[in-house]
Design an enzyme around this catalytic site. Structure first.
Site, mmCIF file in Angstrom:
data_model
loop_
_atom_site.group_PDB
_atom_site.id
_atom_site.type_symbol
_atom_site.label_atom_id
_atom_site.label_comp_id
_atom_site.label_asym_id
_atom_site.label_seq_id
_atom_site.Cartn_x
_atom_site.Cartn_y
_atom_site.Cartn_z
ATOM 1 N N THR A 1 0.724 -1.079 0.192
ATOM 2 C CA THR A 1 -0.122 0.030 0.191
ATOM 3 C C THR A 1 0.904 1.305 -0.072
ATOM 4 O OG1 THR A 1 -1.514 1.453 1.433
ATOM 5 C CG2 THR A 1 -0.029 -0.428 2.476
ATOM 6 N N TYR B 1 -2.102 0.465 9.916
ATOM 7 C CA TYR B 1 -2.331 -0.289 8.473
ATOM 8 C C TYR B 1 -1.002 -0.264 7.857
ATOM 9 C CZ TYR B 1 -3.964 -1.077 3.999
ATOM 10 O OH TYR B 1 -4.002 -1.300 2.714
#
Ligand code: UDP
Length: 326
Positions: free
Chosen positions: A118, A142
């Site tokens: 990501t 995250y």
């Protein structure tokens, strides 16, 4: 040539679009998914085994019987603000479970791996667009959990000649299948485009805009929205690359230009024809002001040619999908 690919999280949003693309390319696919956020109907191709990555015995049995040439790993938790509230869930689902998967792959002698990383690994980039050389400095759990897996992959590839990986750093994935067979189907939508469309549909009375005091042209956050089918095609290129003997590498996946939250709202209003209400609120925890990909490397080294670099198309496919859901 038909190749056997094991896809974790193949019943989820991005995974299901990649399973579709693998099927269209003639590969043999096995999806391994615990259906915590995925859906059986989303798997358009191959077999689905309902299983958890924490369950090593089932994973080992599936891997031993299927003997995939490569593993694509999508199964993960993906909501940034939730990761801020529940970090352990993210380190467990996204880091510890990836470790389980890599352990079982090593045991079974499977050495090709494509990882869903990501843009959140970059944190707040010092320059935009951001390329793969930028330092990894995540600002939420995250991003940290994914960056840890990237570190594990680097170490593993260094230690073992028979292990090669590609990590794809996704920017903001959106849109849906052009035939509306699959799309985002989370029980609770958190992403901007989906939330905007659900508001247009009347599922909520207003869309909240999280923060209007960012250091950007209109004060709202900027993101690089990439159509899920273009992201899927990057995975197929990464697979071919690894199977042809390519070295381990990392690629950004985005179009190289961004849109502000307000610009997305304008497009969503135009595409839906609904002038839905917007409420400007406080910033949301964990949001960097701007994330835009430099994807020169993906285009150059893997020959990626995006086909849907068009926010209107992204929003329209997402809207068509959203409209025909219950
Ligand atoms: N956002 C917003 N309202 C929403 C959902 C998101 O203003 O209901 C903003 C969010 O703060 C961020 C951008 O939209 O600046 C993209 O957020 P999203 O959750 O879609 O993806 P992320 O960038 O967190 O992966």
């Amino acid at each position: 040539m038909e190749t056997k690919i094991l896809v974790t999280g193949g019943a989820g949003y991005i995974g299901s679009h990649v399973v579709k693309a693998l099927g269209e390319a003639g590969h043999s696919v096995l999806t391994y998914d615990n259906l915590s956020t995925g859906n059986r109907w989303a798997v358009l191709h191959g077999e689905l085994v309902e299983g958890d990555l924490a369950d090593r015995d089932t994973l080992r049995r599936v891997m031993r019987e299927f003997q995939p040439a490569a593993v694509m790993h999508f199964a993960a938790s993906i909501v940034v603000p939730e990761s801020v509230r529940e970090p352990l869930k993210y380190y467990r689902n996204n880091t510890a479970n990836a470790l389980n998967l890599l352990d079982v792959m090593a045991e079974q002698g499977i050495g090709r791996f494509i990882f869903s990383s990501t843009a959140a690994v970059y944190g707040i980039p010092t320059s935009i667009p951001v390329d793969e050389q930028a330092p990894l400095s995540p600002i939420n759990p995250y991003g940290s959990a994914k960056a840890m897996v990237e570190q594990i992959l680097r170490d593993l590839a260094f230690a073992r000649d028979d292990f090669r990986y590609v990590a794809l750093r996704y920017f903001n994935v959106a849109g849906a299948d052009g035939q509306s067979r699959i799309g985002q189907a989370y029980r609770e939508a958190t992403h901007l485009i989906t939330r905007a469309l659900k508001t247009a549909k009347g599922e909520s009375d207003k869309l909240q805009v999280f923060g209007t005091d960012y250091p950007t042209a209109d004060g709202t956050c900027i993101r690089d929205y990439i159509h899920v089918d273009d992201l899927a095609s990057a995975h197929l290129l990464a697979l071919d690359y690894l199977l042809r003997g390519g070295e381990s590498d990392v690629f950004n996946c985005g179009y190289g230009h961004g849109y502000s939250v307000r610009e997305v709202v304008d497009v969503a209003r135009r595409v839906t024809g609904v002038d839905f209400a917007v409420e400007e609120t406080e910033r949301r925890a964990g949001d960097p002001p701007a994330l835009v990909a430099d994807s020169t490397k993906l285009k150059g080294a893997l020959g990626w040619q995006p086909r849907h670099d068009d926010l209107e198309y992204i929003v329209r496919t997402a809207w068509e999908w959203e409209r025909q859901r219950q």
